[in-house]
Write an enzyme that holds these catalytic residues in place. Sequence first.
Site, PDB file in Angstrom:
ATOM      1  CG  ASP A  63      -1.939  -1.058   1.231  1.00 41.14           C
ATOM      2  OD1 ASP A  63      -1.904  -1.901   0.318  1.00 41.14           O
ATOM      3  OD2 ASP A  63      -2.785  -1.065   2.140  1.00 41.14           O
TER       4      ASP A  63
ATOM      5  CG  HIS B 117       2.098  -8.782   0.440  1.00 41.76           C
ATOM      6  ND1 HIS B 117       1.466  -9.864   1.025  1.00 41.76           N
ATOM      7  CD2 HIS B 117       1.885  -7.735   1.294  1.00 41.76           C
ATOM      8  CE1 HIS B 117       0.912  -9.496   2.164  1.00 41.76           C
ATOM      9  NE2 HIS B 117       1.160  -8.200   2.352  1.00 41.76           N
TER      10      HIS B 117
ATOM     11  CB  SER C 107      10.452   2.395   4.242  1.00 39.76           C
ATOM     12  OG  SER C 107      11.741   2.706   3.764  1.00 39.76           O
TER      13      SER C 107
END
Length: 446
Positions: A213, A295, A406
């Site tokens: 995200d 992911h 980050s």
Amino acid sequence: MVRYHGSKKKKTFASRLISGTASYLRILKPGLKSLNRFKRLRSYGSRLRSALTSRYSLKMKDTSNSKHENWQQIRASFRRYLGSIRWFHIPAAAGFALIGYQQYRHIRDREKRKLQTRTAEELVIPSWQVTLLKQLPTRSLSRVWGTLNDITLPVWMRWAAFSTYVWAFKCNMKEAEVEDVTNYESLGKFFTRHLKDGARTINKDHDLVSPADGQVLCFGTVLDDKIEQVKGINYSLSTFFGPDTDIDRYCGRTSLNEQSSDNKCNSGNNDARHDELCLYHCVIYLSPGDYHRFHSPTEWKIKYRRHFPGTLMSVSPIALKLVRGLFAHNERVNLRGEWKYGLFSMTAVGAYNVGSIKINFDKDLATNLPGRYAEGVFKDFLYANSNVSNVGVERGESVGEFNFGSTIVLLFEAPADFNFTVELGQKIKYGQPIGTGGHNSNNLVT
């Protein structure tokens, strides 16, 4: 005769007197109305004055000679009022904190105005200022922050701390596997919370999906050893990734039109596997309010890990406009391998307060260790030489996590007709499509 004459004169005089009086009253009527208004205003003023004198216990005099005495009474009453106020001592730290906050707001507004009026090159700070920034103890402070993250908080404190964080960064707790913030024992567990099953849909129709995200900062084709950091600011590909034969062959290209006689996007390469392939990149920024796990963006095999120790500066969009090559300065973990078109790489870039980067299948990885580091030095770890072997990850599979927010940098080979389906600045969720290309089976990695 005389009586009649006299009565006639008397009647005439009375009628004249009555008519004259009526006329005089008609003339005086507006004046009488004004007089009534003046009397009402005067009564209002008297009542206001009496209220004020009763409020401050003053005895005002109407004579002009007593004005000095009246002012003395007002001053005395004001002093009595001040004496009735209860004064509290404010710590000096609170006063300095208020002054500091006001100065921070002033600097923030000034920098925003600069960003709106200056070009990209004008915003970049000189190299000596970058050197000074790198001397700040950001690594030590990030380790302290990591220690605080692991402290178990009492239940009564969790609601206040986590609810404030949710409100400040607009976190969507309805997507979290555990919605009640009081069930998270520490800040670290709250930051790395899991999502509910079905909270994200993994797209299967495109070659590449978002690994996290965040916000799309930049994307495009790599040319002449340059990667776009933000619009108008580039940094060195070889400095960011280190030496690599698969990447070095793209460093000499200066345009997409620089192709071989066989119409190859990758000019000068004789390997048929890389025919008509280009090198692309995509950068996704994770803000503090985003979901902090990343992911796999596609099906690929991870061969080795390259770890670059470095400083830990902020990687916010504003910082990226100020520091050229910011990603190459910060500590980062690069996972390299292959997907169906060739080279594939995913890099997790550390940032201030994000010294800890964790890879789920790599327990030997340790980031932000105490001690000094040398710039440009890296350490490779081959998974084939460990009990992990080559790591095959599926699309949407969890790979690792940050402890705050980050950046993820994707670098990959893809066909020349690869098309990005995102826009600059777009907010994206993990599993949503990033781009897709041709599906020529001759280009698939075996």
